[in-house]
Design a protein around this motif. Sequence first.
Motif, PDB file in Angstrom:
ATOM      1  N   ALA A  79      -1.963   1.917 -18.302  1.00 31.38           N
ATOM      2  CA  ALA A  79      -0.904   1.154 -17.629  1.00 31.38           C
ATOM      3  C   ALA A  79      -0.699   1.658 -16.199  1.00 31.38           C
ATOM      4  O   ALA A  79      -0.487   0.865 -15.267  1.00 31.38           O
ATOM      5  N   ALA A  80      -0.792   2.975 -16.006  1.00 28.11           N
ATOM      6  CA  ALA A  80      -0.650   3.550 -14.660  1.00 28.11           C
ATOM      7  C   ALA A  80      -1.813   3.091 -13.775  1.00 28.11           C
ATOM      8  O   ALA A  80      -1.626   2.785 -12.598  1.00 28.11           O
ATOM      9  N   HIS A  81      -3.013   3.022 -14.344  1.00 30.47           N
ATOM     10  CA  HIS A  81      -4.169   2.519 -13.602  1.00 30.47           C
ATOM     11  C   HIS A  81      -3.930   1.072 -13.182  1.00 30.47           C
ATOM     12  O   HIS A  81      -4.157   0.697 -12.032  1.00 30.47           O
ATOM     13  N   GLU A  82      -3.484   0.254 -14.139  1.00 30.32           N
ATOM     14  CA  GLU A  82      -3.250  -1.168 -13.853  1.00 30.32           C
ATOM     15  C   GLU A  82      -2.204  -1.346 -12.752  1.00 30.32           C
ATOM     16  O   GLU A  82      -2.322  -2.237 -11.914  1.00 30.32           O
ATOM     17  N   GLU A  83      -1.195  -0.486 -12.770  1.00 32.59           N
ATOM     18  CA  GLU A  83      -0.127  -0.579 -11.771  1.00 32.59           C
ATOM     19  C   GLU A  83      -0.685  -0.354 -10.362  1.00 32.59           C
ATOM     20  O   GLU A  83      -0.356  -1.093  -9.430  1.00 32.59           O
ATOM     21  N   LEU A  84      -1.544   0.651 -10.208  1.00 27.65           N
ATOM     22  CA  LEU A  84      -2.122   0.891  -8.884  1.00 27.65           C
ATOM     23  C   LEU A  84      -3.018  -0.276  -8.475  1.00 27.65           C
ATOM     24  O   LEU A  84      -2.973  -0.730  -7.331  1.00 27.65           O
ATOM     25  N   LEU A  85      -3.830  -0.771  -9.393  1.00 28.12           N
ATOM     26  CA  LEU A  85      -4.713  -1.899  -9.058  1.00 28.12           C
ATOM     27  C   LEU A  85      -3.893  -3.127  -8.667  1.00 28.12           C
ATOM     28  O   LEU A  85      -4.257  -3.845  -7.727  1.00 28.12           O
ATOM     29  N   ASP A  86      -2.776  -3.349  -9.348  1.00 31.34           N
ATOM     30  CA  ASP A  86      -1.889  -4.465  -8.974  1.00 31.34           C
ATOM     31  C   ASP A  86      -1.347  -4.266  -7.563  1.00 31.34           C
ATOM     32  O   ASP A  86      -1.270  -5.209  -6.774  1.00 31.34           O
ATOM     33  N   ASP A  87      -0.942  -3.018  -7.254  1.00 28.77           N
ATOM     34  CA  ASP A  87      -0.418  -2.723  -5.917  1.00 28.77           C
ATOM     35  C   ASP A  87      -1.480  -3.001  -4.856  1.00 28.77           C
ATOM     36  O   ASP A  87      -1.187  -3.566  -3.807  1.00 28.77           O
ATOM     37  N   ILE A  88      -2.723  -2.582  -5.135  1.00 26.77           N
ATOM     38  CA  ILE A  88      -3.793  -2.805  -4.154  1.00 26.77           C
ATOM     39  C   ILE A  88      -4.038  -4.306  -3.975  1.00 26.77           C
ATOM     40  O   ILE A  88      -4.210  -4.789  -2.861  1.00 26.77           O
ATOM     41  N   ARG A  89      -3.991  -5.051  -5.079  1.00 30.18           N
ATOM     42  CA  ARG A  89      -4.138  -6.522  -4.977  1.00 30.18           C
ATOM     43  C   ARG A  89      -3.034  -7.103  -4.099  1.00 30.18           C
ATOM     44  O   ARG A  89      -3.289  -7.963  -3.261  1.00 30.18           O
ATOM     45  N   ASP A  90      -1.797  -6.635  -4.304  1.00 33.96           N
ATOM     46  CA  ASP A  90      -0.673  -7.132  -3.493  1.00 33.96           C
ATOM     47  C   ASP A  90      -0.883  -6.812  -2.017  1.00 33.96           C
ATOM     48  O   ASP A  90      -0.607  -7.642  -1.146  1.00 33.96           O
ATOM     49  N   ILE A  91      -1.356  -5.602  -1.731  1.00 35.58           N
ATOM     50  CA  ILE A  91      -1.605  -5.201  -0.349  1.00 35.58           C
ATOM     51  C   ILE A  91      -2.701  -6.087   0.250  1.00 35.58           C
ATOM     52  O   ILE A  91      -2.600  -6.548   1.390  1.00 35.58           O
ATOM     53  N   ASP A  93      -3.409  -9.124  -0.647  1.00 39.15           N
ATOM     54  CA  ASP A  93      -2.833 -10.456  -0.443  1.00 39.15           C
ATOM     55  C   ASP A  93      -1.976 -10.511   0.822  1.00 39.15           C
ATOM     56  O   ASP A  93      -1.923 -11.531   1.501  1.00 39.15           O
ATOM     57  N   GLY A  94      -1.278  -9.397   1.117  1.00 42.64           N
ATOM     58  CA  GLY A  94      -0.378  -9.385   2.269  1.00 42.64           C
ATOM     59  C   GLY A  94      -1.049  -9.029   3.573  1.00 42.64           C
ATOM     60  O   GLY A  94      -0.419  -9.072   4.639  1.00 42.64           O
ATOM     61  N   TYR A  95      -2.334  -8.695   3.540  1.00 47.23           N
ATOM     62  CA  TYR A  95      -3.002  -8.180   4.742  1.00 47.23           C
ATOM     63  C   TYR A  95      -3.014  -9.185   5.893  1.00 47.23           C
ATOM     64  O   TYR A  95      -2.698  -8.838   7.023  1.00 47.23           O
ATOM     65  N   GLU A  96      -3.382 -10.415   5.603  1.00 52.50           N
ATOM     66  CA  GLU A  96      -3.489 -11.419   6.672  1.00 52.50           C
ATOM     67  C   GLU A  96      -2.172 -11.579   7.420  1.00 52.50           C
ATOM     68  O   GLU A  96      -2.149 -11.671   8.642  1.00 52.50           O
ATOM     69  N   ALA A  97      -1.076 -11.585   6.681  1.00 47.95           N
ATOM     70  CA  ALA A  97       0.238 -11.803   7.291  1.00 47.95           C
ATOM     71  C   ALA A  97       0.694 -10.594   8.112  1.00 47.95           C
ATOM     72  O   ALA A  97       1.357 -10.750   9.133  1.00 47.95           O
ATOM     73  N   ASP A  98       0.341  -9.386   7.665  1.00 43.95           N
ATOM     74  CA  ASP A  98       0.839  -8.178   8.324  1.00 43.95           C
ATOM     75  C   ASP A  98      -0.171  -7.036   8.200  1.00 43.95           C
ATOM     76  O   ASP A  98       0.013  -6.127   7.394  1.00 43.95           O
ATOM     77  N   PRO A  99      -1.233  -7.073   9.020  1.00 44.96           N
ATOM     78  CA  PRO A  99      -2.285  -6.047   8.912  1.00 44.96           C
ATOM     79  C   PRO A  99      -1.767  -4.624   9.056  1.00 44.96           C
ATOM     80  O   PRO A  99      -2.140  -3.740   8.294  1.00 44.96           O
ATOM     81  N   GLU A 100      -0.900  -4.387  10.041  1.00 43.22           N
ATOM     82  CA  GLU A 100      -0.393  -3.029  10.284  1.00 43.22           C
ATOM     83  C   GLU A 100       0.440  -2.544   9.099  1.00 43.22           C
ATOM     84  O   GLU A 100       0.284  -1.419   8.630  1.00 43.22           O
ATOM     85  N   GLY A 101       1.289  -3.411   8.608  1.00 43.43           N
ATOM     86  CA  GLY A 101       2.138  -3.064   7.468  1.00 43.43           C
ATOM     87  C   GLY A 101       1.305  -2.800   6.226  1.00 43.43           C
ATOM     88  O   GLY A 101       1.579  -1.876   5.458  1.00 43.43           O
ATOM     89  N   ALA A 102       0.256  -3.599   6.048  1.00 46.41           N
ATOM     90  CA  ALA A 102      -0.607  -3.437   4.873  1.00 46.41           C
ATOM     91  C   ALA A 102      -1.323  -2.094   4.928  1.00 46.41           C
ATOM     92  O   ALA A 102      -1.447  -1.399   3.921  1.00 46.41           O
ATOM     93  N   ARG A 103      -1.765  -1.701   6.114  1.00 53.46           N
ATOM     94  CA  ARG A 103      -2.463  -0.422   6.279  1.00 53.46           C
ATOM     95  C   ARG A 103      -1.528   0.739   5.934  1.00 53.46           C
ATOM     96  O   ARG A 103      -1.877   1.650   5.198  1.00 53.46           O
ATOM     97  N   ALA A 104      -0.312   0.688   6.478  1.00 53.23           N
ATOM     98  CA  ALA A 104       0.664   1.752   6.228  1.00 53.23           C
ATOM     99  C   ALA A 104       1.033   1.796   4.748  1.00 53.23           C
ATOM    100  O   ALA A 104       1.172   2.868   4.151  1.00 53.23           O
ATOM    101  N   GLN A 105       1.188   0.627   4.168  1.00 53.97           N
ATOM    102  CA  GLN A 105       1.557   0.531   2.756  1.00 53.97           C
ATOM    103  C   GLN A 105       0.454   1.115   1.868  1.00 53.97           C
ATOM    104  O   GLN A 105       0.721   1.848   0.920  1.00 53.97           O
ATOM    105  N   LEU A 106      -0.802   0.810   2.204  1.00 54.44           N
ATOM    106  CA  LEU A 106      -1.928   1.318   1.432  1.00 54.44           C
ATOM    107  C   LEU A 106      -1.943   2.841   1.483  1.00 54.44           C
ATOM    108  O   LEU A 106      -2.073   3.512   0.460  1.00 54.44           O
TER     109      LEU A 106
END
Length: 134
Positions: A79-91, A93-106
């Motif tokens: 479940a912890a693995h899945e949570e990180l993979l979900d977070d990376i998928r979200d990042i 998905d959000g990259y196009e809208a906010d590249p700088e924010g996505a980088r910092a978030q990652l």
Amino acid sequence: MALIEWKAHYSVGVEAVDHEHREMIDLINEVHEKLIAEGEAPDVTAFLGEIFRAISAHFALEERFMREHRYDQLGEHKAAHEELLDDIRDIMDGYEADPEGARAQLSSRLDSWFTDHFKTHDARLHHRLGTHDH
């Protein structure tokens, strides 16, 4: 500059596991270097996809190991693995809208995840199964 620096507290005390984790971090940093290389427009989505694939492959190996040893906390660990993979998928998905924010978030997400996951789930897994070095 590296996205993730290896920190002593990431170590689980199992050389083979620490080696794999270092390789995973090296790969993430390699991808990050390509991302910030100047003078070119990198295919960021492809790079994030590489990170996602590398981490997924590591998790799949770890989960197979846990199944083979009938590890008692496979569900929680997976479940912890899945949570990180979900977070990376979200990042991703959000990259196009906010590249700088996505980088910092990652960067911050991976750092906090590695700190927590390596020390709790991975350390418990390898100590429980007696795969630690003495």
